[in-house]
Design a protein around this motif. Structure first.
Motif, PDB file in Angstrom:
ATOM      1  N   SER A 132     -10.688  -6.969  -5.671  1.00 54.49           N
ATOM      2  CA  SER A 132      -9.278  -6.882  -5.162  1.00 54.49           C
ATOM      3  C   SER A 132      -8.500  -7.934  -4.840  1.00 54.49           C
ATOM      4  O   SER A 132      -7.296  -8.325  -4.684  1.00 54.49           O
ATOM      5  CB  SER A 132      -9.370  -5.612  -4.002  1.00 54.49           C
ATOM      6  N   GLY A 180      -4.792  -9.605  -5.871  1.00 56.20           N
ATOM      7  CA  GLY A 180      -3.897  -9.668  -5.058  1.00 56.20           C
ATOM      8  C   GLY A 180      -3.721 -11.003  -4.109  1.00 56.20           C
ATOM      9  O   GLY A 180      -2.646 -11.518  -3.685  1.00 56.20           O
ATOM     10  N   ARG A 229      -4.735  -3.363   1.343  1.00 57.88           N
ATOM     11  CA  ARG A 229      -3.483  -3.611   1.010  1.00 57.88           C
ATOM     12  C   ARG A 229      -3.498  -4.667  -0.150  1.00 57.88           C
ATOM     13  O   ARG A 229      -2.179  -4.976  -1.096  1.00 57.88           O
ATOM     14  CB  ARG A 229      -2.593  -4.067   2.219  1.00 57.88           C
ATOM     15  N   ARG A 231      -2.279  -3.105  -3.388  1.00 60.32           N
ATOM     16  CA  ARG A 231      -0.779  -2.573  -3.458  1.00 60.32           C
ATOM     17  C   ARG A 231      -0.263  -2.534  -4.828  1.00 60.32           C
ATOM     18  O   ARG A 231       0.424  -1.463  -5.124  1.00 60.32           O
ATOM     19  CB  ARG A 231       0.180  -3.298  -2.418  1.00 60.32           C
ATOM     20  N   PRO A 232      -0.351  -3.608  -5.740  1.00 58.08           N
ATOM     21  CA  PRO A 232       0.451  -3.485  -6.926  1.00 58.08           C
ATOM     22  C   PRO A 232      -0.154  -2.080  -7.809  1.00 58.08           C
ATOM     23  O   PRO A 232       0.637  -1.864  -8.536  1.00 58.08           O
ATOM     24  CB  PRO A 232       0.058  -4.662  -7.729  1.00 58.08           C
ATOM     25  N   LEU A 233      -1.195  -2.025  -7.472  1.00 58.66           N
ATOM     26  CA  LEU A 233      -1.960  -0.675  -8.459  1.00 58.66           C
ATOM     27  C   LEU A 233      -1.265   0.481  -8.085  1.00 58.66           C
ATOM     28  O   LEU A 233      -1.216   1.473  -8.941  1.00 58.66           O
ATOM     29  CB  LEU A 233      -3.445  -0.606  -8.110  1.00 58.66           C
ATOM     30  N   TYR A 234      -0.781   0.731  -6.786  1.00 56.77           N
ATOM     31  CA  TYR A 234      -0.517   1.863  -6.337  1.00 56.77           C
ATOM     32  C   TYR A 234       1.143   2.360  -5.962  1.00 56.77           C
ATOM     33  O   TYR A 234       1.539   3.404  -5.665  1.00 56.77           O
ATOM     34  CB  TYR A 234      -1.441   2.797  -5.451  1.00 56.77           C
ATOM     35  N   ALA A 235       1.604   1.107  -6.188  1.00 59.24           N
ATOM     36  CA  ALA A 235       3.201   1.141  -5.685  1.00 59.24           C
ATOM     37  C   ALA A 235       4.088   2.151  -6.298  1.00 59.24           C
ATOM     38  O   ALA A 235       4.831   2.641  -5.664  1.00 59.24           O
ATOM     39  CB  ALA A 235       3.623  -0.427  -6.010  1.00 59.24           C
ATOM     40  N   ARG A 236       3.615   2.496  -7.503  1.00 62.14           N
ATOM     41  CA  ARG A 236       4.527   3.484  -8.360  1.00 62.14           C
ATOM     42  C   ARG A 236       3.772   4.625  -8.828  1.00 62.14           C
ATOM     43  O   ARG A 236       4.386   5.346  -9.707  1.00 62.14           O
ATOM     44  CB  ARG A 236       5.229   2.804  -9.625  1.00 62.14           C
TER      45      ARG A 236
END
Length: 304
Positions: free
Chosen positions: A100, A104, A247, A250-255
């Motif tokens: 991770s 990130g 966190r 976060r880019p993995l679950y933002a959408r």
């Protein structure tokens, strides 16, 4: 004194058995035993003793390792001084980082380093303790980015110079139709009966998640032992279970179609840090790498 034999002794201290030491160093147990025997003969002192079906280090071995740490640090200082002289240093750096962190933390540091040190090649390897620090000791890695957990070296380990980077907060991820998805904050204990998606126990994220659940007063029912963050997010989205997510990913679950909520009370977190071999602090290229990692971490912390 053969420094390679001291490396074997140091790894035996870390791993606790000849077999695990051999596996970590890509040697046979017999070769490890021969290296330790030769080192004991060289110094005229017993370095191991039987303990049950295994071995443990003697007091003399621990004294020797203390001196070995000082010698290794002095050699690193010599390398750093040479790197700082003249043209300004090495042409390649290899960073070992947990998964991770690669997602990130490392990319903004790489972009900055490409502008700052265009002549330096920077390679990134996914690695976690204890293997990451075995590779750092052996020179296969130059910088390790890791999180504090049981397999990582303690703050007091004099073999490494470390820089704390950031506190990475863990949130709860639940399917979007989960009863707790409507909450602003989720009491972790209310998920004690839920199916969980958690990484392997020996991984940093798996170990931290288990520790967080234990601190909340329960042992998670791990239905899906998954290490890949993309796969974990997909399973939560599919309704297969719940998870703790840092966190940093976060880019993995933002959408994605799932709910990510803060944990009620004191938020669980993990401390990320960068480490180099003790004595290498003066290396200008490694200094730049650590500085850019610290800058990237500060920007992430400011963004929340």
């Amino acid at each position: 004194m053969d420094l390679r034999r001291l490396t074997v002794l140091r790894e035996l201290e870390r791993r606790g058995s000849l077999a695990r030491t051999a596996e970590a160093l890509h040697l046979t147990p017999s070769a490890v035993s021969q290296q330790i025997t030769a080192l004991a003969r060289e110094f005229g002192a017993p370095l191991t003793e039987r303990e049950g079906r295994g071995v443990r280090l003697t007091g003399q071995a621990r004294i020797l390792l203390g001196h070995a740490e000082a010698i290794a640090a002095q050699l690193e200082r010599a390398r750093a001084d040479l790197a700082a002289y003249g043209s300004g240093g090495r042409g390649q750096v290899t960073i070992g980082c947990f998964g991770s962190g690669i997602l990130g933390l490392v990319p903004p540091a790489l972009r900055a380093l490409a502008e700052r040190l265009p002549h330096v090649r920077v390679d990134v390897v996914e690695a976690e303790p204890p293997d990451a620090f075995t590779a750092l000791d052996g020179g296969r890695l130059d910088v390790v980015v890791a999180v504090d957990f049981a397999a990582a070296p303690p703050h007091t380990d004099r073999r490494y110079s470390r820089t704390d980077l950031l506190t990475d907060i863990l949130d709860v991820a639940v399917p979007e139709d989960h009863p707790l998805a409507a909450r602003d904050r989720v009491p972790l204990r209310e998920l004690a009966a839920a199916p969980w998606i958690v990484g392997a126990a020996e991984s940093c994220c798996g170990a931290v998640a288990r520790a967080v659940c234990a601190a909340a007063g329960f042992t998670p029912d791990i239905r899906h032992p998954v290490n890949d963050w993309g796969a974990l997010i997909a399973l939560v989205e599919a309704g297969a279970g719940v998870a703790l997510v840092p966190r940093l990913v976060r880019p993995l679950y933002a959408r994605r179609r799932l709910a990510v909520r803060p944990v009620a009370g004191e938020p669980p977190s993990r401390n990320a840090f960068a480490a180099v071999r003790a004595g290498a602090e003066g290396d200008p290229v490694l200094g730049a790498v650590r500085e850019q990692l610290h800058t990237a971490a500060a920007e992430l912390a400011e963004a929340g």
